[in-house]
Scaffold this motif. Structure first.
Motif, PDB file in Angstrom:
ATOM      1  N   LEU A  15      -5.632   1.002   0.155  1.00  0.00           N
ATOM      2  CA  LEU A  15      -4.968   1.896  -0.791  1.00  0.00           C
ATOM      3  C   LEU A  15      -5.668   3.255  -0.947  1.00  0.00           C
ATOM      4  O   LEU A  15      -5.014   4.294  -0.859  1.00  0.00           O
ATOM      5  CB  LEU A  15      -4.817   1.189  -2.146  1.00  0.00           C
ATOM      6  CG  LEU A  15      -3.880   1.864  -3.132  1.00  0.00           C
ATOM      7  CD1 LEU A  15      -2.502   2.071  -2.530  1.00  0.00           C
ATOM      8  CD2 LEU A  15      -3.761   1.030  -4.406  1.00  0.00           C
TER       9      LEU A  15
ATOM     10  N   CYS B 231      -3.262   1.718   8.272  1.00  0.00           N
ATOM     11  CA  CYS B 231      -3.318   0.542   7.400  1.00  0.00           C
ATOM     12  C   CYS B 231      -3.096  -0.730   8.211  1.00  0.00           C
ATOM     13  O   CYS B 231      -3.796  -1.728   8.028  1.00  0.00           O
ATOM     14  CB  CYS B 231      -2.262   0.642   6.297  1.00  0.00           C
ATOM     15  SG  CYS B 231      -2.635   1.935   5.106  1.00  0.00           S
TER      16      CYS B 231
ATOM     17  N   LEU C 259       2.746   1.873  -3.268  1.00  0.00           N
ATOM     18  CA  LEU C 259       1.896   2.384  -4.351  1.00  0.00           C
ATOM     19  C   LEU C 259       1.361   3.779  -4.037  1.00  0.00           C
ATOM     20  O   LEU C 259       1.220   4.623  -4.924  1.00  0.00           O
ATOM     21  CB  LEU C 259       0.715   1.434  -4.587  1.00  0.00           C
ATOM     22  CG  LEU C 259       1.047   0.043  -5.128  1.00  0.00           C
ATOM     23  CD1 LEU C 259      -0.213  -0.805  -5.212  1.00  0.00           C
ATOM     24  CD2 LEU C 259       1.711   0.144  -6.495  1.00  0.00           C
ATOM     25  N   ALA C 260       1.073   4.020  -2.761  1.00  0.00           N
ATOM     26  CA  ALA C 260       0.396   5.274  -2.405  1.00  0.00           C
ATOM     27  C   ALA C 260       1.339   6.472  -2.437  1.00  0.00           C
ATOM     28  O   ALA C 260       0.920   7.578  -2.757  1.00  0.00           O
ATOM     29  CB  ALA C 260      -0.246   5.152  -1.025  1.00  0.00           C
TER      30      ALA C 260
ATOM     31  N   THR D 184      -4.681  -4.853   0.595  1.00  0.00           N
ATOM     32  CA  THR D 184      -4.030  -3.791  -0.171  1.00  0.00           C
ATOM     33  C   THR D 184      -5.095  -2.937  -0.853  1.00  0.00           C
ATOM     34  O   THR D 184      -5.082  -1.705  -0.766  1.00  0.00           O
ATOM     35  CB  THR D 184      -3.092  -4.400  -1.226  1.00  0.00           C
ATOM     36  OG1 THR D 184      -2.136  -5.223  -0.559  1.00  0.00           O
ATOM     37  CG2 THR D 184      -2.372  -3.318  -1.998  1.00  0.00           C
TER      38      THR D 184
ATOM     39  N   VAL E 208       0.837  -1.201   0.000  1.00  0.00           N
ATOM     40  CA  VAL E 208       0.000   0.000   0.000  1.00  0.00           C
ATOM     41  C   VAL E 208       0.873   1.253   0.000  1.00  0.00           C
ATOM     42  O   VAL E 208       0.685   2.167  -0.805  1.00  0.00           O
ATOM     43  CB  VAL E 208      -0.946   0.017   1.226  1.00  0.00           C
ATOM     44  CG1 VAL E 208      -1.532   1.404   1.444  1.00  0.00           C
ATOM     45  CG2 VAL E 208      -2.063  -0.989   1.047  1.00  0.00           C
TER      46      VAL E 208
END
Lengths: 288, 356
Positions: free
Chosen positions: A164, A216, A101-102, A160, A98
């Motif tokens: 996300l 998260c 990508l974030a 995820t 996460v």
């Protein structure tokens, strides 16, 4: 004629008056205790005999660690150790993905927004509109067709996907606080894009990263529904294990309490560690 | 070190029709300190950012040292920039801030330390090298920002209102230090400010912008004595030049019923007085026994000089003209006086352009 008049005494604002201050303090304590009490009772119950836990509530009893021993030693479908390590890896890996990508997504949305970036942001959050129950059937069928039922992988993927949008939203708002001159200065100083993120932006938004990662972790650690539906056997997680401590006969309140305490501890620890970082970062507060 | 050129450089922000910078043409010779000055929205910062590579050049080109850098990213232009808010990296110490660009350029550690030390010595920052920016005063932060630029030994310094976050006294002091430093290092510098005093005192030359259009680029003295148009005339100088729509007396431009003593050649070039403007600086007017009749409304005594505001009748309206007088003026408020011309007069035609 009074040439010199005293300055009027300033009106005390709420809380400066001693009686009000006392009342507010008491109120704060009451509310605090009200919230804390169930947790306190849970911990207390974990140290009781089943019979004591199920009878009329008492604060006086012989504390015992037997319940903790029992719940960690039972070998149902899922042992505590299995569930713990499953949860550990699923949470760790999904949170890592996460964040990986974030961060670039948040960078692009906050620092180099493309056209219609607001729509993109809205799209991210719109994926959270649908209740999970509403999509569990298709998700289950897809997981089955991909042979992912009962695996840790399916939970990593779902957690995820679940975290996300939230992470992108949170990080975007933290990134947006970074003064654009800093980014420009680093560009002029000859920083590559990666260097710019790593050396200039991330140190500034570190508290935000910690807060986001913590959320998260908490959400993934506590997730129960997906875990129960897609993975209720050997590869499942702590919430499923806690749930499995409910028995169909006999008393189980103390055992369940002990299990819940064990399930809560890692999150509390993670929160405690992250909080130190967050507060330090917020106290710095100095981007200037 | 290098010369800088803007060639018909324009910047049009997406979604707007009016260019923020419109066909800018300036040649800046090597080692010069050029000041870009103008009111807010004049495009001065945009022009600087176009040179830095932080703003796209939509038309035309920008050259540094004879190389076309129009399409090059900032890091390939060999420039250093000082920002208004300094933009120091908060997580790094003063030393790390100053050495950051060298680190990116993979300059060896020893060399880096030497150059940081050298810059710190010049700027009197040696004892602060291990501090974080948040533990510095405004003036110290400003010096660190300067240091970060110096350490790089770039071809061009770009400065975007670097003094506007300092208090008045420190600003004047730093202004002098900065000019001195620039002259010693001899690095071509483009300096943006909205403060015309800063522009006049620091610039080898000053470029005045308004609405994205270059009005005039000249030495400060020339800007003051021969403003190219009405805008520059009104913008440069404090207190501002007295500027009036000219009234016509016997075909000559006049103020308050008194024809201005201008040469026949200027009058000839101007032709029609209608729509023309006439300007006189306060020090080129005097209180006299004859001239424009008026009444003193305000007296600003500054010690060495004073500025007398006189209400006059001009083209049927009451308006104010400012006259410079001795420090110890004998004028009093409400007094009836006469104002006479006592120096150069600026005449602008109907398009606002200077007539010489």
């Amino acid at each position: 004629m009074a040439l010199f008049t005293r300055a009027p005494k300033p009106e005390p604002i709420l809380g400066q008056n001693r009686a009000v201050a006392f009342f507010l303090a008491v109120l704060t304590w009451i509310i605090g205790l009200l919230f804390f009490f169930p947790l306190f009772w849970l911990v207390l119950n974990g140290f009781k005999e089943e019979a004591v836990a199920s009878s009329s509530p008492t604060l006086i009893f012989d504390p015992t660690l037997d319940r903790f021993r029992e719940v960690t030693e039972t070998t149902n479908l899922l042992t505590f150790a299995e569930a713990f390590w499953n949860s550990f890896w699923i949470v760790l890996i999904s949170t890592f993905i996460v964040m990986t990508l974030a961060i670039p997504a948040a960078y692009s949305l906050a620092i180099r927004p493309m056209r219609k970036w607001r729509d993109v942001l809205f799209f991210f959050i719109s994926t959270k509109f649908l209740p999970i129950v509403g999509i569990i059937m298709p998700v289950w069928i897809i997981a089955r067709d991909l042979n992912l039922l009962g695996t840790r992988t399916v939970l990593v993927i779902l957690y995820t996907a679940m975290n996300l949008p939230l992470a992108v939203w949170m990080l975007r708002s933290f990134f947006a606080e970074v003064p654009k001159e800093l980014v420009e200065a680093s560009q002029i100083d000859g920083c590559s894009l990666l260097g710019q993120i790593r050396q200039v932006i991330l140190p500034i938004v570190a508290p935000g990263l910690a807060a986001t990662a913590l959320l998260c972790v908490i959400f993934a650690w506590n997730e129960f529904f997906f875990a129960l539906q897609l993975n209720n056997v050997g590869a499942s997680t702590i919430p499923v294990w806690v749930n499995s401590q409910q028995k169909f006969q006999g008393q189980f309140l103390a055992g369940l309490s002990a299990a819940s305490v064990l399930a809560t501890l890692p999150v509390v620890l993670a929160g405690w560690v992250a909080q130190k970082r967050m507060i330090r970062g917020l106290a710095l507060g100095a981007i200037k | 070190m290098a010369e800088v050129q803007y060639k018909d450089a324009s910047r049009i922000y997406p979604g707007t029709d009016e260019p923020a910078v419109n066909k800018l043409n300036i040649d800046i010779p090597d080692g010069e300190l050029l000041v870009l000055v103008g009111p807010s929205g004049s495009g001065k910062s945009t022009a600087l950012r176009m040179l830095a590579g932080l703003e796209t050049v939509n038309q035309g080109a920008v050259y540094i040292g004879g190389t076309d850098v129009t399409l090059k990213p900032p890091q390939d232009r060999d420039i250093a920039m000082v920002f208004q808010n300094y933009a120091l990296y908060p997580s790094m110490t003063v030393g790390e801030n100053m050495g950051f660009a060298l680190k990116q350029a993979k300059v060896p550690k020893d060399e880096r330390a030497k150059r940081v030390q050298e810059a710190a010595r010049i700027l009197d920052l040696e004892e602060y090298l291990d501090r974080k920016p948040k533990n510095l005063s405004g003036g110290q932060r400003q010096r660190v920002a300067m240091g970060r630029a110096i350490v790089r030994q770039p071809q061009v310094f770009l400065m975007d209102e670097p003094l506007s976050n300092l208090d008045a006294k420190l600003r004047v002091q730093t202004r002098t230090e900065l000019s001195d430093l620039q002259a010693r290092l001899g690095v071509t510098t483009v300096y943006v400010t909205h403060d015309q005093v800063e522009a006049m005192t620091m610039g080898d030359r000053v470029a005045v912008l308004n609405f994205g259009v270059l009005q005039q680029v000249d030495a400060p003295k020339t800007l003051y004595s021969k403003p190219a148009n009405k805008f520059v005339a009104g913008f440069i100088g404090s207190p501002a030049m007295n500027l009036f729509d000219a009234e016509s007396i016997d075909g000559r431009p006049a103020i308050g019923g008194v024809a201005a003593p201008i040469s026949d050649s200027v009058a000839g070039q101007l032709g029609r007085v209608d729509g023309a403007a006439i300007g006189v600086r306060p020090e080129h007017l005097k209180l006299a026994s004859s001239g424009i009749q008026g009444e003193v409304t305000v007296i600003e005594e500054l010690g060495s000089e004073s500025f007398v505001h006189v209400a006059i009748q001009h083209m049927g309206e009451r308006t104010t003209i400012v006259v410079r007088d001795e420090g110890e003026t004998e004028t009093t408020r409400g007094q009836n006086v006469h104002v006479d011309f006592d120096g150069p007069i600026h005449v602008f035609d109907a398009d606002g352009e200077r007539v010489d």
